[in-house]
Design a protein around this motif. Structure first.
Motif, PDB file in Angstrom:
ATOM      1  N   PHE A  25       0.826  -1.205   0.000  1.00 15.60           N
ATOM      2  CA  PHE A  25       0.000   0.000   0.000  1.00 15.60           C
ATOM      3  C   PHE A  25       0.863   1.259   0.000  1.00 15.60           C
ATOM      4  CE2 PHE A  25      -2.632   3.349   1.696  1.00 15.60           C
ATOM      5  CZ  PHE A  25      -3.876   3.091   1.131  1.00 15.60           C
ATOM      6  N   HIS A  26       0.442   2.253  -0.784  1.00 17.95           N
ATOM      7  CA  HIS A  26       1.146   3.538  -0.825  1.00 17.95           C
ATOM      8  C   HIS A  26       0.131   4.677  -0.926  1.00 17.95           C
ATOM      9  CE1 HIS A  26       4.547   0.981  -1.899  1.00 17.95           C
ATOM     10  NE2 HIS A  26       5.329   1.989  -1.574  1.00 17.95           N
ATOM     11  N   GLY A  27       0.486   5.815  -0.338  1.00 17.85           N
ATOM     12  CA  GLY A  27      -0.292   7.035  -0.516  1.00 17.85           C
ATOM     13  C   GLY A  27      -1.669   6.992   0.121  1.00 17.85           C
ATOM     14  N   ARG A  28      -2.611   7.736  -0.481  1.00 15.56           N
ATOM     15  CA  ARG A  28      -4.007   7.803  -0.049  1.00 15.56           C
ATOM     16  C   ARG A  28      -4.174   8.406   1.344  1.00 15.56           C
ATOM     17  NH1 ARG A  28      -6.340   6.985  -4.922  1.00 15.56           N
ATOM     18  NH2 ARG A  28      -6.154   4.863  -5.698  1.00 15.56           N
ATOM     19  N   ALA A  29      -3.257   9.265   1.764  1.00 15.43           N
ATOM     20  CA  ALA A  29      -3.321   9.812   3.121  1.00 15.43           C
ATOM     21  C   ALA A  29      -4.626  10.556   3.374  1.00 15.43           C
ATOM     22  CB  ALA A  29      -2.128  10.735   3.361  1.00 15.43           C
ATOM     23  N   ASP A  30      -5.109  11.294   2.369  1.00 14.11           N
ATOM     24  CA  ASP A  30      -6.342  12.064   2.556  1.00 14.11           C
ATOM     25  C   ASP A  30      -7.547  11.150   2.732  1.00 14.11           C
ATOM     26  OD1 ASP A  30      -5.959  11.181  -0.044  1.00 14.11           O
ATOM     27  OD2 ASP A  30      -7.152  12.802  -0.926  1.00 14.11           O
ATOM     28  N   VAL A  31      -7.596  10.070   1.960  1.00 12.37           N
ATOM     29  CA  VAL A  31      -8.712   9.128   2.064  1.00 12.37           C
ATOM     30  C   VAL A  31      -8.666   8.397   3.402  1.00 12.37           C
ATOM     31  CG1 VAL A  31      -9.804   7.095   1.037  1.00 12.37           C
ATOM     32  CG2 VAL A  31      -8.773   8.832  -0.435  1.00 12.37           C
ATOM     33  N   LEU A  32      -7.477   7.974   3.794  1.00  9.29           N
ATOM     34  CA  LEU A  32      -7.327   7.273   5.068  1.00  9.29           C
ATOM     35  C   LEU A  32      -7.738   8.165   6.235  1.00  9.29           C
ATOM     36  CD1 LEU A  32      -3.894   5.492   4.499  1.00  9.29           C
ATOM     37  CD2 LEU A  32      -6.154   4.438   4.500  1.00  9.29           C
ATOM     38  N   ASP A  33      -7.397   9.433   6.139  1.00  9.31           N
ATOM     39  CA  ASP A  33      -7.732  10.363   7.217  1.00  9.31           C
ATOM     40  C   ASP A  33      -9.246  10.481   7.385  1.00  9.31           C
ATOM     41  OD1 ASP A  33      -6.955  12.454   9.173  1.00  9.31           O
ATOM     42  OD2 ASP A  33      -8.000  13.772   7.775  1.00  9.31           O
ATOM     43  N   LYS A  34      -9.959  10.562   6.271  1.00 11.34           N
ATOM     44  CA  LYS A  34     -11.422  10.660   6.334  1.00 11.34           C
ATOM     45  C   LYS A  34     -12.038   9.411   6.955  1.00 11.34           C
ATOM     46  CE  LYS A  34     -11.876  13.661   2.269  1.00 11.34           C
ATOM     47  NZ  LYS A  34     -12.416  13.755   0.890  1.00 11.34           N
ATOM     48  N   LEU A  35     -11.555   8.257   6.543  1.00  7.68           N
ATOM     49  CA  LEU A  35     -12.108   7.008   7.061  1.00  7.68           C
ATOM     50  C   LEU A  35     -11.803   6.824   8.545  1.00  7.68           C
ATOM     51  CD1 LEU A  35     -11.331   4.605   4.088  1.00  7.68           C
ATOM     52  CD2 LEU A  35     -13.588   5.290   4.899  1.00  7.68           C
ATOM     53  N   GLU A  36     -10.605   7.161   8.923  1.00  2.92           N
ATOM     54  CA  GLU A  36     -10.225   7.007  10.329  1.00  2.92           C
ATOM     55  C   GLU A  36     -11.039   7.940  11.232  1.00  2.92           C
ATOM     56  OE1 GLU A  36      -6.041   7.621  10.243  1.00  2.92           O
ATOM     57  OE2 GLU A  36      -5.616   5.684   9.312  1.00  2.92           O
ATOM     58  N   LYS A  37     -11.264   9.150  10.757  1.00  2.00           N
ATOM     59  CA  LYS A  37     -12.069  10.099  11.529  1.00  2.00           C
ATOM     60  C   LYS A  37     -13.505   9.604  11.669  1.00  2.00           C
ATOM     61  CE  LYS A  37      -9.344  14.174  10.290  1.00  2.00           C
ATOM     62  NZ  LYS A  37      -9.302  15.430   9.506  1.00  2.00           N
ATOM     63  N   TYR A  38     -14.025   9.036  10.604  1.00  2.00           N
ATOM     64  CA  TYR A  38     -15.394   8.506  10.662  1.00  2.00           C
ATOM     65  C   TYR A  38     -15.497   7.365  11.678  1.00  2.00           C
ATOM     66  CZ  TYR A  38     -19.407   5.654   9.422  1.00  2.00           C
ATOM     67  OH  TYR A  38     -20.549   4.894   9.487  1.00  2.00           O
ATOM     68  N   ILE A  39     -14.537   6.454  11.623  1.00  2.00           N
ATOM     69  CA  ILE A  39     -14.571   5.285  12.506  1.00  2.00           C
ATOM     70  C   ILE A  39     -14.461   5.692  13.972  1.00  2.00           C
ATOM     71  CG2 ILE A  39     -13.288   3.205  13.185  1.00  2.00           C
ATOM     72  CD1 ILE A  39     -12.591   2.851  10.221  1.00  2.00           C
ATOM     73  N   LYS A  40     -13.660   6.702  14.248  1.00  2.00           N
ATOM     74  CA  LYS A  40     -13.440   7.119  15.630  1.00  2.00           C
ATOM     75  C   LYS A  40     -14.518   8.063  16.167  1.00  2.00           C
ATOM     76  CE  LYS A  40      -9.784   4.961  16.957  1.00  2.00           C
ATOM     77  NZ  LYS A  40      -9.836   4.068  18.123  1.00  2.00           N
ATOM     78  N   ASN A  41     -15.435   8.442  15.317  1.00  2.00           N
ATOM     79  CA  ASN A  41     -16.521   9.317  15.768  1.00  2.00           C
ATOM     80  C   ASN A  41     -17.627   8.461  16.378  1.00  2.00           C
ATOM     81  OD1 ASN A  41     -18.456  11.229  16.215  1.00  2.00           O
ATOM     82  ND2 ASN A  41     -18.579  11.940  14.096  1.00  2.00           N
ATOM     83  N   GLU A  42     -17.626   8.309  17.682  1.00  2.00           N
ATOM     84  CA  GLU A  42     -18.570   7.433  18.366  1.00  2.00           C
ATOM     85  C   GLU A  42     -20.010   7.936  18.280  1.00  2.00           C
ATOM     86  OE1 GLU A  42     -17.193   6.988  22.325  1.00  2.00           O
ATOM     87  OE2 GLU A  42     -15.365   5.895  21.755  1.00  2.00           O
ATOM     88  N   LYS A  43     -20.198   9.207  17.980  1.00  2.00           N
ATOM     89  CA  LYS A  43     -21.545   9.760  17.893  1.00  2.00           C
ATOM     90  C   LYS A  43     -22.175   9.525  16.523  1.00  2.00           C
ATOM     91  CE  LYS A  43     -20.526  13.462  21.203  1.00  2.00           C
ATOM     92  NZ  LYS A  43     -20.493  14.939  21.414  1.00  2.00           N
TER      93      LYS A  43
END
Length: 248
Positions: A25-43
């Protein structure tokens, strides 16, 4: 007595596939950031949709996300997986070549750069297929003009299959691929060898200069094909048996 646990098999298969996808896997930092933020949003209890063109790397992005989670809390319900940039392709290829302990001539590198710059979009699957074609080159090989016709994923697959037909017995390769693809619920390697061994045309093409005591396909022939297709074939459990199928 060993009891088969379907759930355990499923978890193991996902873990193995995840490791495979993440390894390159390489790159995609912006996409990963969006997904990680979504997953960690418990609300947030609405579904997150990850979408993009076929072959753009959605599965790889999700596999990478599963292994690296951040702790931010922001809504991201629609996440697009965009194509790669030409500059990213060069970085990825350099890393993959290092992993394979391979190198390219300046002429070959220039050709690849020009090939990628001609694309309106560069999908990771297209990039991976082109890389597998690159691995068939020698550093002293001249550029095959036919490679300029590789416009999309289908073109790359046809080129690779034509190459493998020449490396292996053509009829054996074609029949093996057809039998494997036509099985709705996948097929085990033993079953595939059995089916090929019942194909008289395949056996005649294999045993042109030799009549074996037992008319059965030597297992090593399918193993060689399997090794060359290893990154496009995966295994899963079905009815307590290991079966092979194409990556989705």
């Amino acid at each position: 007595m060993i009891v088969s646990d379907p759930l355990q098999h499923e978890i193991l298969e996902h873990a193995i596939q995840c490791k495979t996808y993440v390894a390159k896997f390489h790159g995609r930092a912006d996409v990963l950031d969006k997904l990680e933020k979504y997953i960690k949003n418990e609300k947030e209890n609405r579904p997150c949709i990850v979408y993009g063109a076929s072959g753009c790397g959605k599965t790889s992005v999700l596999a990478k996300t599963a292994t690296e989670l951040s702790s931010n809390d922001t809504e991201h319900l629609l996440v697009t997986v965009p194509p790669f940039e030409v500059s990213t392709v060069e970085i990825v290829y350099n890393d993959w070549l290092a992993m394979k302990k391979r190198s390219l001539s300046d002429e070959q590198r220039l050709f690849i750069r020009d090939l990628m710059e001609e694309r309106n979009e560069i999908l990771p699957l297209y990039m991976k297929l082109v890389f597998d074609i690159i691995l068939t080159w020698h550093s002293y090989d001249s550029i095959n003009i036919e490679l300029k016709k590789l416009r999309n994923v289908d073109d790359c697959i046809r080129y690779l299959f034509n190459h493998l037909e020449k490396v292996h017995n053509r009829l054996l390769f074609i029949r093996a691929i057809c039998y494997m693809t036509s099985c709705r619920n996948c097929i085990s390697q033993n079953e595939l060898e059995d089916v090929l061994s019942l194909d008289d045309e395949v056996l005649e093409s294999v045993f042109q200069h030799y009549i074996p005591p037992v008319r059965r396909l030597p297992g090593i022939l399918w193993t060689r094909i399997r090794n060359d297709l290893d990154e496009y074939i995966t295994e899963k459990e079905a009815d307590d048996s290991s079966v092979i199928y194409w990556y989705d």
